[in-house]
Design an enzyme around this catalytic site. Structure first.
Site: not given
Ligand SMILES: Cc1ncc(COP(=O)(O)O)c(C=O)c1O
Length: 401
Positions: A51, A144, A274, A322
């Site tokens: 998955k 769950r 930054y 980023m």
């Protein structure tokens, strides 16, 4: 394996061809599966959990490698993941483990996915969607999915047997603390609850497939293996206990790599990135790597991890952007490091950075590190350094000569 020409050999040690690459060694996945399989009791199946795009490694190539390594089943979370595997031509049984909307249920059954049920409503929905194979889930403590009530779980199993078109294929549970060795006996209690419930049903139905174990339970407790284990993290060569994977003979399959795109002097008092979160205390040299949180290299690693460059650990300094990060290469570094590979996860020389190390720095688990790599980090498949071949459908075929 067939001889390769030098051109066919993947340049896994060579200069960077893209800004960020997640190199995935399919041979390592195959070996991890083989190792897990060898540790299973007689006749127990290995179900490879692929998955979340194979925990960030790529679902289809991983599935093919896992099957080559002896897995007989696959597991995914949802219908679209099943669709991807079936679309690649995979015909093996596939368990779809998460909750499904009615639309997803219909798609899953149409694509011959096994589904998980725990309520009479679930069985009725499967029957009215045309039928299919179901696995009844007891919630033995995970809190769950599944029912906490063993009587209800048995009633659901019996209802499945009576429902036209529905096949009762398996009984399952999921452990909450298999990866916590000092869990105060909770794992053992869950195991006992499952044995009590499933053992009784299996006594009259020997064909039922009992499965409970994730990677941690598989490695920790042979009695939890039953007829099948659902192993995810370990097939990727990561350790479910957050320790060094080598301790259990697991080989990390993924290496994350960028390169030194720029080298620049940084004088004492000058800053990088930054917010000026790195200010040089003395003259040094900064390397700029074109990788950032847009690739999944999380901002929480700002001033908080190392990168391997030129065979040595170098501290990542300043705020992760980023698209880029900055690394302190030390005062003596020069232009010769320009273009050098930079390993964020993986091996270089005698140094190694594991996903487990990165997870510890972020106070999270290794799962989140590889799942969090974004599609912008190009996946490159190889087998111990040799390029994996690609079939016409685009699926990677590990081991094809
Ligand atoms: C129901 C279920 N079984 C098995 C697994 C595989 O777990 P692991 O990756 O720890 O082996 C998962 C993963 O989260 C799961 O949700």
């Amino acid at each position: 394996m067939a001889e390769r020409t030098p051109e066919e050999t993947l340049a896994v040690q060579g200069p960077a061809v893209e800004r960020v690459q997640a190199l995935v060694n399919l041979a390592a996945i195959e070996r991890n599966c083989r190792r897990l399989r060898a540790g299973l009791g007689d006749g127990a199946e290995l179900c490879a959990v692929v998955k979340a795009d194979g925990y960030g490694h790529g679902a289809v190539p991983v599935a093919l490698a896992a099957l080559a390594g002896g897995a007989g089943w696959l597991a995914v979370a949802g219908a679209h993941e099943l669709r991807e595997l079936r679309g690649a031509g995979l015909q093996v049984p596939i368990l779809v483990m998460a909750a499904l909307t009615p639309v997803e249920l219909a798609e899953t059954l149409a694509a011959r996915g096994d589904v998980v049920v725990w309520d009479e409503r679930d069985v009725a929905a499967v029957a009215s969607a045309g039928g299919g194979r179901v696995h009844v889930k007891l919630d033995s403590g995970m809190g769950r999915l599944g029912t906490r009530d063993p009587e209800q779980a048995s009633a659901v199993a019996e209802q499945a047997e009576r429902s036209p078109g529905v096949e009762l294929a398996g009984l399952m549970t999921h452990f909450a603390t298999a990866d916590e060795l000092d869990d105060g006996g909770f794992f053992a209690a869950q195991l006992q609850a499952f044995v009590r419930w499933a053992g009784e049903l299996k006594a009259d139905r020997p064909g039922l497939l009992l499965h409970a174990a994730n990677s941690a339970a598989t490695l920790r407790e042979p009695a939890a293996q039953f007829d099948m284990v659902r192993a995810g993290i370990a097939i990727y060569g990561m350790d479910p206990f957050g320790r060094d994977p080598a301790e259990r003979g697991l080989e990390p399959a993924l290496e994350l790599r960028s390169y030194v795109a720029d080298v620049k002097p940084c004088r004492a008092g000058e800053s990088a990135g930054y917010g000026r979160r790195f200010i040089a205390e003395q003259d040094t040299v900064i390397g700029v790597l074109p990788v950032g949180y847009g690739d999944g290299w999380r901002r929480g690693l700002s001033n908080n991890c190392d990168v391997l460059i030129g065979g040595a650990r170098r501290p990542l300094v300043g705020t992760i952007s980023m698209d880029s990060v900055t690394v302190d290469l030390g005062p003596d570094a020069g232009e010769q490091l320009l273009g050098e590979p930079a390993v964020l996860i993986g091996l270089q020389g005698s140094e190694r950075i594991t996903a487990e190390e990165i997870a510890r720095r972020l106070n999270t688990i290794n799962y989140e590190i590889t799942c969090g790599l974004t599609p912008r980090a190009t996946r490159v498949y190889h087998r111990d350094g040799l390029q994996a071949e690609q079939d016409a459908a685009g699926a990677m075929l590990p081991g094809t000569a």
